[in-house]
Design a protein around this motif. Structure first.
Motif, PDB file in Angstrom:
ATOM      1  N   SER A  74      55.646  39.550  39.401  1.00 43.33           N
ATOM      2  CA  SER A  74      55.320  38.281  40.047  1.00 43.33           C
ATOM      3  C   SER A  74      55.518  37.148  39.053  1.00 43.33           C
ATOM      4  O   SER A  74      55.399  37.339  37.839  1.00 43.33           O
ATOM      5  N   ARG A  75      55.807  35.950  39.610  1.00 45.58           N
ATOM      6  CA  ARG A  75      55.888  34.755  38.780  1.00 45.58           C
ATOM      7  C   ARG A  75      54.669  33.858  38.959  1.00 45.58           C
ATOM      8  O   ARG A  75      54.643  32.740  38.461  1.00 45.58           O
ATOM      9  N   SER A  76      53.709  34.341  39.737  1.00 43.55           N
ATOM     10  CA  SER A  76      52.491  33.564  39.968  1.00 43.55           C
ATOM     11  C   SER A  76      51.348  34.182  39.182  1.00 43.55           C
ATOM     12  O   SER A  76      51.109  35.388  39.242  1.00 43.55           O
ATOM     13  N   GLN A  77      50.623  33.344  38.437  1.00 41.07           N
ATOM     14  CA  GLN A  77      49.510  33.834  37.644  1.00 41.07           C
ATOM     15  C   GLN A  77      48.439  34.458  38.525  1.00 41.07           C
ATOM     16  O   GLN A  77      47.921  35.534  38.237  1.00 41.07           O
ATOM     17  N   VAL A  78      48.111  33.788  39.610  1.00 40.08           N
ATOM     18  CA  VAL A  78      47.089  34.303  40.518  1.00 40.08           C
ATOM     19  C   VAL A  78      47.561  35.595  41.162  1.00 40.08           C
ATOM     20  O   VAL A  78      46.816  36.590  41.243  1.00 40.08           O
ATOM     21  N   ASP A  79      48.812  35.626  41.655  1.00 40.90           N
ATOM     22  CA  ASP A  79      49.322  36.830  42.302  1.00 40.90           C
ATOM     23  C   ASP A  79      49.369  38.006  41.333  1.00 40.90           C
ATOM     24  O   ASP A  79      49.109  39.154  41.708  1.00 40.90           O
ATOM     25  N   THR A  80      49.728  37.745  40.065  1.00 40.34           N
ATOM     26  CA  THR A  80      49.770  38.820  39.071  1.00 40.34           C
ATOM     27  C   THR A  80      48.401  39.456  38.917  1.00 40.34           C
ATOM     28  O   THR A  80      48.265  40.699  38.909  1.00 40.34           O
ATOM     29  N   ALA A  81      47.363  38.635  38.805  1.00 41.65           N
ATOM     30  CA  ALA A  81      46.004  39.172  38.659  1.00 41.65           C
ATOM     31  C   ALA A  81      45.599  39.982  39.881  1.00 41.65           C
ATOM     32  O   ALA A  81      44.995  41.054  39.767  1.00 41.65           O
ATOM     33  N   ILE A  82      45.966  39.498  41.094  1.00 41.35           N
ATOM     34  CA  ILE A  82      45.603  40.212  42.324  1.00 41.35           C
ATOM     35  C   ILE A  82      46.337  41.548  42.403  1.00 41.35           C
ATOM     36  O   ILE A  82      45.753  42.583  42.770  1.00 41.35           O
ATOM     37  N   LEU A  83      47.627  41.564  42.060  1.00 42.74           N
ATOM     38  CA  LEU A  83      48.404  42.808  42.130  1.00 42.74           C
ATOM     39  C   LEU A  83      47.894  43.825  41.121  1.00 42.74           C
ATOM     40  O   LEU A  83      47.804  45.031  41.419  1.00 42.74           O
ATOM     41  N   ILE A  84      47.570  43.390  39.899  1.00 42.32           N
ATOM     42  CA  ILE A  84      47.033  44.319  38.901  1.00 42.32           C
ATOM     43  C   ILE A  84      45.702  44.877  39.370  1.00 42.32           C
ATOM     44  O   ILE A  84      45.429  46.090  39.224  1.00 42.32           O
ATOM     45  N   ASP A  85      44.866  44.020  39.959  1.00 43.30           N
ATOM     46  CA  ASP A  85      43.579  44.492  40.473  1.00 43.30           C
ATOM     47  C   ASP A  85      43.781  45.508  41.592  1.00 43.30           C
ATOM     48  O   ASP A  85      43.052  46.502  41.680  1.00 43.30           O
ATOM     49  N   ARG A  86      44.783  45.282  42.432  1.00 41.68           N
ATOM     50  CA  ARG A  86      45.068  46.225  43.522  1.00 41.68           C
ATOM     51  C   ARG A  86      45.544  47.574  42.973  1.00 41.68           C
ATOM     52  O   ARG A  86      45.173  48.626  43.499  1.00 41.68           O
ATOM     53  N   ILE A  87      46.354  47.533  41.927  1.00 34.42           N
ATOM     54  CA  ILE A  87      46.837  48.790  41.304  1.00 34.42           C
ATOM     55  C   ILE A  87      45.672  49.560  40.702  1.00 34.42           C
ATOM     56  O   ILE A  87      45.524  50.773  40.907  1.00 34.42           O
ATOM     57  N   GLU A  88      44.837  48.854  39.971  1.00 35.38           N
ATOM     58  CA  GLU A  88      43.716  49.517  39.306  1.00 35.38           C
ATOM     59  C   GLU A  88      42.676  50.001  40.303  1.00 35.38           C
ATOM     60  O   GLU A  88      42.010  51.017  40.078  1.00 35.38           O
ATOM     61  N   ALA A  89      42.515  49.299  41.440  1.00 38.57           N
ATOM     62  CA  ALA A  89      41.569  49.738  42.470  1.00 38.57           C
ATOM     63  C   ALA A  89      41.989  51.076  43.078  1.00 38.57           C
ATOM     64  O   ALA A  89      41.149  51.833  43.574  1.00 38.57           O
ATOM     65  N   ALA A  90      43.291  51.377  43.068  1.00 38.07           N
ATOM     66  CA  ALA A  90      43.783  52.652  43.593  1.00 38.07           C
ATOM     67  C   ALA A  90      43.696  53.772  42.561  1.00 38.07           C
ATOM     68  O   ALA A  90      44.134  54.901  42.820  1.00 38.07           O
ATOM     69  N   GLY A  91      43.151  53.478  41.367  1.00 35.29           N
ATOM     70  CA  GLY A  91      43.050  54.483  40.313  1.00 35.29           C
ATOM     71  C   GLY A  91      44.337  54.636  39.532  1.00 35.29           C
ATOM     72  O   GLY A  91      44.485  55.595  38.765  1.00 35.29           O
TER      73      GLY A  91
END
Length: 540
Positions: A74-91
């Motif tokens: 992602s090129r968006s700071q906010v979107d990057t944080a959300i995507l990383i959180d989504r990855i980590e939430a899935a283990g």
């Protein structure tokens, strides 16, 4: 593995392949098996992308999402944080080929800093792109999309090095006739849906290559300024949503934001034809039966009855005043308007009586034409056109002198944009002058038209008692009937009370024949005047 590029051009230069190869080497060095590869051509500013969403939905604990670089995710700071959180939430976890971000406070900070830098670069790219587009337009070159406008193709222009450049449009032999056909059908009153059905019946593909024509596509073609030979840069402006909302919105450009580019495209239709098409589309929309569950309950629906205060077509309330059995009412709901209403019983019948009077005695039309000529109406109109031509010529001269006196290109831009408008206005006035000159010189032609209309009236009047609703509507159309409705307490500019409603019919051009709630049409057996006061009629 997730790989991404923003455009098909990047896809063609092996960027996706090189990303995947680097990711596979990284996995091989760490003995991690590759279970799937997602390749995507999509903007990094969008958080939701088909391939990325599918990959994230399939994650299980222990998975590693491998991306070549953080800006590929992602090129968006906010979107990057959300995507990383989504990855980590899935283990699962995120890994990057070019960077090594730890799961620590420092790693989190570095991830956010890297995302911020990517977003900042995107802003710089957008700013450079906008600056380049404006420089291109200011040099007189059009903005270039993926495809030329429908009906056109790019001319084979070359720059000083012999490379092809897109500077001018020319008519496309295959699609320009289709655009002309669409314009002609619209001018004839055909609806957008009927135009689309006709094109589909002839197996003419749409601009997207589909077999079906969408009404939105047809409307866009009809109203495109390019069709009338006017290329406009920045008809719409893309800007960030207000109040910090994410994403962009599109709005119509203001006059000072648009830039006219003369001489870029040949016209398929005249500006006057396009203006007539716009009016006809509004009429079609107002008169569409689907917009009125009881269309035959009111004769003047769909634009024949208009608000005298704001000029809008009056709508119909079939419930009337709300009492059981009350007749329908015409009403205007325009903003900042006096919003008059009137019962259909008070206007439909008197208007039709006036039309029926002419149908039974079409000599009224001929008397009106003679009166118009005796008053010198055509000559006055011609003199008015001549005065307007002189005024436009003087404005052109003043504008040209102002441009010459301005050294700043930005300050001169609005003046330069004004010159094509003045030229189009002069062309329109000249065409109108030619038409009036012809009418003044060839009066017998109009007399023939009067006799032809009189013959039609005689034919219809023979069946007057049995005319259907559609027949009566056709008569309104043929006579150019327009009825203006006012509030009961309305006054004119001199403070005099207005009629409750007033109507005009203009079947052959020239002055309109006027009738109203206090003035009715009279036949040949009456006095020579075309109108007489109506007795025993109260203003209501």
């Amino acid at each position: 593995i997730y790989t991404r590029v923003s455009s098909t051009g990047q896809e063609g230069n092996s960027s996706l392949t090189t990303q995947e190869e680097a990711c596979r080497r990284w996995s091989h060095e760490r003995d991690l098996p590759v279970v799937s590869v997602a390749r995507e051509v999509w903007s990094g500013t969008d958080r939701h992308r088909p391939e990325l969403d599918a990959l994230l939905n399939d994650l299980v604990p222990g998975d590693v999402v491998l991306v070549y670089a953080l800006d590929r995710l992602s090129r968006s700071q906010v979107d990057t944080a959300i995507l990383i959180d989504r990855i980590e939430a899935a283990g699962a976890s995120l890994a990057l080929v070019t960077e090594d971000f730890e799961k620590s406070a420092t790693g989190v900070f570095l991830r956010n800093a890297k995302a911020f830098a990517a977003e900042l670069e995107r802003e710089k790219i957008a700013e450079r792109t906008a600056r380049g587009k404006r420089a291109r337009v200011e040099s007189g070159k059009p903005l270039v999309g993926k495809k030329p406008p429908y009906g056109y193709r790019w001319r084979d222009d070359r720059d000083e090095h012999g490379k092809p450049v897109k500077l001018r449009l020319e008519l496309d032999a295959a699609t320009a006739p289709v655009v002309r056909r669409i314009v002609d059908m619209a001018l004839a009153g055909q609806s957008l849906r009927r135009i689309g059905k006709a094109l589909e019946a002839d197996a003419i593909p749409s601009p997207d290559g589909n077999s079906r024509w969408n009404v939105t596509t047809i409307r866009r073609i009809l109203l495109s300024p390019t069709v009338s030979g006017t290329v406009i840069a920045w008809r719409e402006i893309h800007e960030r949503k207000p109040n910090g909302a994410k994403g962009y919105r599109e709005r119509p450009a203001r006059d000072d934001e648009r830039m006219l580019l003369p001489g870029i495209a040949p016209a398929i239709a005249t500006p006057e034809e396009q203006a007539a098409v716009r009016v006809q589309l509004d009429i079609n929309a107002a008169r569409a039966i689907r917009n009125n569950p009881h269309p035959e309950a009111t004769l003047l629906r769909g634009g024949f009855a208009r608000c005298g205060h704001c000029g809008r077509a009056m709508k119909v309330n079939n419930a009337g005043s709300g009492r059981p059995g009350s007749p329908p009412r015409y009403y205007c709901d325009g903003p900042d308007c006096a919003r008059p209403t009137i019962s259909a019983n008070l206007i439909d019948s008197p208007v039709w009586e006036s039309i029926a009077t002419v149908l039974q005695d079409p000599s009224i039309i001929e008397r009106e034409v003679d009166r118009h000529r005796a008053d010198g109406g055509l000559d006055r109109d011609l003199a008015a056109i001549e005065r307007q031509l002189v005024t436009v010529a003087e404005k052109q001269t003043r504008t040209a002198r102002a441009i010459a006196a301005v050294a700043d290109d930005d300050a001169a831009a609005p003046l330069l944009a004004e010159l094509p408008k003045l030229a189009e206005r002069k062309k329109a006035l000249r065409r109108e002058r030619e038409d009036l000159t012809r009418r003044v010189a060839d009066r017998e032609v109009e007399r023939v038209r009067v006799r032809s209309l009189a013959a039609w009236c005689q034919h219809v009047s023979a069946n007057l008692p049995t005319l259907t609703y559609a027949d009566r509507r056709n008569a309104l159309e043929a006579f150019g009937v327009q009825v203006r409705v006012w509030r009961p307490d309305a006054t004119d500019e001199n403070g005099a009370p207005r009629d409750r409603w007033s109507g005009t019919m203009q079947p052959i051009g020239g002055d309109a024949i006027v009738f109203s709630s206090t003035r009715r049409m009279t036949g040949a057996s009456s006095s020579p005047a075309a109108f007489s006061p109506s007795r025993n009629r109260r203003r209501r």
